[in-house]
Write an enzyme that holds these catalytic residues in place. Structure first.
Site, short mmCIF file in Angstrom:
data_model
loop_
_atom_site.label_atom_id
_atom_site.label_comp_id
_atom_site.label_asym_id
_atom_site.label_seq_id
_atom_site.Cartn_x
_atom_site.Cartn_y
_atom_site.Cartn_z
N TYR A 116 34.00 30.85 58.07
CA TYR A 116 34.54 31.57 56.91
C TYR A 116 34.27 30.75 55.65
O TYR A 116 33.19 30.20 55.51
CB TYR A 116 36.03 31.90 57.18
CG TYR A 116 36.34 33.18 56.46
CD1 TYR A 116 35.84 34.39 56.91
CD2 TYR A 116 37.02 33.15 55.26
CE1 TYR A 116 36.02 35.55 56.19
CE2 TYR A 116 37.22 34.32 54.54
CZ TYR A 116 36.71 35.50 55.01
OH TYR A 116 36.89 36.65 54.29
N ARG A 154 33.98 44.09 46.27
CA ARG A 154 34.23 42.79 45.61
C ARG A 154 34.33 41.77 46.72
O ARG A 154 35.39 41.59 47.30
CB ARG A 154 35.53 42.87 44.78
CG ARG A 154 35.71 41.75 43.79
CD ARG A 154 36.19 40.45 44.42
NE ARG A 154 37.54 40.55 44.94
CZ ARG A 154 37.92 40.08 46.12
NH1 ARG A 154 37.07 39.48 46.93
NH2 ARG A 154 39.17 40.20 46.52
N LYS A 166 36.67 37.99 59.28
CA LYS A 166 38.14 38.12 59.23
C LYS A 166 38.69 38.37 60.63
O LYS A 166 39.71 37.81 61.02
CB LYS A 166 38.53 39.29 58.31
CG LYS A 166 38.33 38.99 56.85
CD LYS A 166 39.60 38.42 56.23
CE LYS A 166 39.31 37.85 54.86
NZ LYS A 166 40.46 37.31 54.17
N GLU A 200 39.90 45.23 53.20
CA GLU A 200 39.47 43.90 52.77
C GLU A 200 38.33 43.99 51.76
O GLU A 200 37.36 44.71 51.98
CB GLU A 200 38.98 43.13 54.01
CG GLU A 200 38.63 41.69 53.75
CD GLU A 200 39.84 40.83 53.42
OE1 GLU A 200 40.86 40.92 54.12
OE2 GLU A 200 39.77 40.07 52.43
N ASP A 201 38.49 43.26 50.66
CA ASP A 201 37.42 43.11 49.66
C ASP A 201 36.86 44.42 49.13
O ASP A 201 35.64 44.62 49.03
CB ASP A 201 36.29 42.21 50.23
CG ASP A 201 36.68 40.73 50.16
OD1 ASP A 201 37.84 40.45 49.80
OD2 ASP A 201 35.84 39.87 50.45
N ASP A 231 44.72 43.00 52.55
CA ASP A 231 44.85 41.55 52.61
C ASP A 231 44.70 40.91 51.23
O ASP A 231 45.39 39.94 50.92
CB ASP A 231 43.79 41.02 53.58
CG ASP A 231 43.84 39.53 53.69
OD1 ASP A 231 44.95 38.99 53.80
OD2 ASP A 231 42.78 38.90 53.64
N ASP A 232 43.79 41.44 50.40
CA ASP A 232 43.57 40.82 49.08
C ASP A 232 44.82 40.94 48.22
O ASP A 232 45.05 40.10 47.35
CB ASP A 232 42.40 41.49 48.37
CG ASP A 232 41.16 41.42 49.22
OD1 ASP A 232 40.70 40.30 49.47
OD2 ASP A 232 40.69 42.48 49.68
N ASN A 238 37.52 31.87 44.92
CA ASN A 238 36.48 31.29 45.76
C ASN A 238 35.23 32.16 45.63
O ASN A 238 35.31 33.23 45.06
CB ASN A 238 36.95 31.13 47.22
CG ASN A 238 37.56 32.39 47.78
OD1 ASN A 238 37.08 33.49 47.51
ND2 ASN A 238 38.63 32.24 48.54
P1 NAI Z 1 39.11 41.29 40.96
O1 NAI Z 1 37.69 41.50 40.63
O2 NAI Z 1 39.95 42.44 41.39
O3 NAI Z 1 39.86 40.60 39.70
C1 NAI Z 1 39.32 39.58 38.90
C2 NAI Z 1 40.20 39.45 37.66
O4 NAI Z 1 39.75 38.36 36.88
C3 NAI Z 1 40.16 40.68 36.77
O5 NAI Z 1 41.46 40.95 36.29
C4 NAI Z 1 39.28 40.24 35.62
O6 NAI Z 1 39.58 40.90 34.38
C5 NAI Z 1 39.63 38.76 35.54
N1 NAI Z 1 38.57 38.01 34.87
C6 NAI Z 1 37.24 38.05 35.10
N2 NAI Z 1 36.60 37.26 34.20
C7 NAI Z 1 37.55 36.72 33.41
C8 NAI Z 1 37.52 35.83 32.30
N3 NAI Z 1 36.36 35.34 31.82
N4 NAI Z 1 38.69 35.50 31.72
C9 NAI Z 1 39.85 35.99 32.18
N5 NAI Z 1 39.95 36.82 33.23
C10 NAI Z 1 38.80 37.19 33.84
O7 NAI Z 1 39.13 40.17 42.08
P2 NAI Z 1 40.35 39.78 43.03
O8 NAI Z 1 40.31 40.56 44.28
O9 NAI Z 1 41.61 39.81 42.26
O10 NAI Z 1 39.93 38.28 43.43
C11 NAI Z 1 39.84 37.27 42.44
C12 NAI Z 1 39.47 35.95 43.09
O11 NAI Z 1 40.51 35.52 43.93
C13 NAI Z 1 38.20 35.99 43.95
O12 NAI Z 1 37.46 34.80 43.73
C14 NAI Z 1 38.72 36.00 45.33
O13 NAI Z 1 37.80 35.42 46.24
C15 NAI Z 1 39.96 35.14 45.16
N6 NAI Z 1 40.93 35.38 46.22
C16 NAI Z 1 41.45 34.26 46.81
C17 NAI Z 1 42.31 34.40 47.85
C18 NAI Z 1 42.92 33.19 48.48
O14 NAI Z 1 43.64 33.32 49.44
N7 NAI Z 1 42.68 32.02 47.96
C19 NAI Z 1 42.65 35.72 48.37
C20 NAI Z 1 42.11 36.84 47.63
C21 NAI Z 1 41.27 36.64 46.59
#
Ligand code: NAI
Length: 555
Positions: A106, A159, A177, A248-249, A271-272, A411
């Protein structure tokens, strides 16, 4: 086993596979692990080398072959091929050392594997349902040979991690997953089905790639997608009577939209949204123990307001309410900042779920300015923007509070909003830090810090196991809060003193089985189970934990 059993349809494993077909079944193949008697009875004589070997010998051979692979991507490909030929051996290897194998199967390797998925593709795993199957989805699902599908992990590839729309290349995610369901929580792999739902992709690189394996079209508008997803969700209910859908995603807004659309209708979760919310709450529970404070007294600022940000915000609201705040009081403590700046009341581009966390404030597109104005004590990055938490951001947080909580959850690795060195260094070692990926230990001023990995793989396999075992009818946020508390409780005082907020990966199975027991207990308490409550939930659930050992196939 205690607890009333739900009548299950017979499946292909009871059909009595023999000979070459048996060797080609990844679930049953033991290769040279078949005994002489099994070879005689099952028509395998002459089809195998003479040696009869144990799984430990097979394991040694895998280690030797794996050791010759030059990169993690090569190790990922090798391990997945092993899963295709000998599933028991695959899990025997992976479960022997989760801290080593999780990063290969993963995060972070999965990111590269998805980017190259069409190129490293070997053979189909799971199912691919495309827009061209409209009106026939149930017929397609009926082609899956196992009728007792218990959990489907479904992605649209909209995504993938922080990498955006990868279309069919995103299929690496549901495959990985579901492998983690078994590797991390001991969910029996039979009955777990990864599905890619192919609407096309906006990714022009994929569309122009001659080897791309998905539908070559742009994604259609939501009014065409909605009826298709409806058909899929209800076809699953018809074809697999007792099945949970793990979304997921999906693209952020789609993820929120479909969770709201189906969560009260069928057994499903996202999950997200919910898994991420849960692992973040687990981290915050321990961060509060380290800082000797209460969550209900904190002010939280999210950098990123997509599915992970909104999911986290909702889960933190629920956790603050359990500490005595009203819904409004909790929401007023949570702020969000996205690509268009601070979420505040004059913004007209917000969806309803984001509006819950937009408050009265002057517009701002400057993160540091917003921090100085709102004075958050917790900053959570879910933006996909690597290095967004620069020195000014960390310093601003460190001026507000003695122990600023900085979670950089995006990530893959290069998208993390800051590294542990940066968070600890710029805060003079005062930050309470977690990332979405595993960073190595850091030494700051002679003290060793262990950066925790806030990854939902501590949560969704355990939730999946509880739902699987109890035949739950619905998945609720309360189950995710219970999973968060259980995960937080698995960290010892000693580990917390070193900055660890999540259980060590080496102990992931025990910690997730305990979580699954606590969530199962809650499911029974809330009358959401599809079976009678066993007298001892712990012993009953543990009796189901998958053991990657060769079992006799002849009585
Ligand atoms: P998403 O695409 O739904 O949301 C991204 C957000 O970031 C949006 O609100 C967007 O407007 C904002 N954004 C983008 N560029 C920006 C900038 N320059 N300045 C300010 N805000 C900005 O994506 P999602 O699903 O919310 O995931 C976001 C990240 O979180 C991904 O990298 C994902 O891999 C990670 N993630 C981590 C998890 C963990 O357990 N550590 C679990 C789920 C997601």
């Amino acid at each position: 086993m205690q607890g009333a059993k739900v009548t299950e349809k017979p499946d292909r494993f009871e059909d009595g596979l023999r000979g070459k077909t048996l060797l080609e079944s990844p679930e049953l193949n033991k290769d040279t692990g078949f005994t002489l008697e099994e070879r005689r009875v099952l028509g395998l004589e002459g089809l195998l080398p003479t040696a009869v070997e144990t799984i430990d010998q097979h394991h040694q051979r895998v280690l030797q072959q794996l050791g010759q692979k030059p990169t993690d991507l090569e190790r990922y490909i090798y391990l997945n091929q092993l899963a295709d030929t000998n599933e028991t051996l695959f899990y025997n290897v992976v479960m022997s050392n989760p801290a080593y194998y999780l990063p290969i199967l993963y995060d972070p390797t999965i990111a590269e594997a998805c980017l190259k998925f069409s190129h490293i593709y070997r053979r189909p795993k799971g199912m691919y349902i495309s827009m061209k199957d409209r009106g026939h989805i149930q017929e397609r699902l009926a082609n899956w040979p196992d009728k007792n599908v218990r959990v489907i992990c479904a992605t649209s590839g909209g995504r993938i991690l922080g990498l955006g729309d990868l279309g069919a290349n995103g299929m690496g995610i549901p495959i990985g997953k579901l492998q983690l369901y078994t590797a991390c929580a001991g969910v029996p792999p039979k009955g777990l089905l990864p599905i890619f739902i192919d609407f096309g992709t906006e990714n022009s690189q994929a569309l122009n790639d001659p080897l791309y394996i998905g539908l070559r079209q742009k994604r259609p508008p939501l009014d065409q997608v909605d009826p298709f997803v409806d058909e899929f969700v209800y076809a699953v209910q018809e074809e697999f009577k007792d099945c949970c859908i793990h979304f997921e995603d999906w693209r952020g807004t789609d993820a929120l939209h479909y969770l709201a659309r189906y969560r009260e209708q069928v057994c499903c979760f996202n999950d997200d949204i919910q898994g991420t919310g849960s692992i973040t709450v687990a981290g915050l529970v321990n961060a509060m123990r380290i800082a000797k404070q209460s969550l209900k007294d904190q002010t939280v600022l999210f950098f990123g307001a997509g599915s992970a940000g909104v999911g986290n915000a909702m889960m933190i609201t629920a956790a603050m309410k359990l500490e005595g705040l009203s819904e409004d009081q909790a929401r007023n403590r949570i702020w969000m900042f996205d690509i268009n700046g601070l979420l505040e009341d004059s913004r007209i581009d917000l969806i309803p779920e984001q509006r819950l966390f937009s408050h009265k404030h002057a517009p701002s597109r400057d993160l540091v300015e917003s921090i100085n104005s709102i004075r958050p004590t917790i900053l959570i990055g879910v933006s996909t923007v690597g290095k967004a938490f620069n020195q000014q951001v960390i310093r601003a947080m460190s001026e507000i509070t003695e122990r600023p909580v900085i979670f950089a959850l995006s990530n893959p690795t290069e998208r993390a909003e800051c590294t542990p060195e940066e968070a600890f260094g710029w805060s003079d070692g005062r930050a309470i830090y977690a990332a979405g990926v595993q960073f190595p230990p850091v030494q700051i001023k002679g003290k060793m810090f262990l950066p925790g990995q806030a990854n939902n793989f501590y949560i969704y396999p355990a939730i999946g196991f509880a739902v699987y075992a109890t035949h739950a009818k619905r998945v609720t946020d309360e189950m995710f809060i219970e999973a968060a508390r259980s995960t937080a409780d698995a960290v010892t005082d000693e580990q917390r003193a070193q900055g660890l907020m999540f259980p060590p990966q080496s102990n992931v199975l025990e910690s997730e089985v305990r979580t699954a027991v606590r969530v199962s207990t809650l499911i029974f308490d809330r009358n959401l189970a599809g079976i009678d409550r066993p007298s001892n939930v712990d012993a009953w659930l543990r009796s189901m934990v998958y053991k990657p050992e060769y079992k006799s196939l002849i009585g």
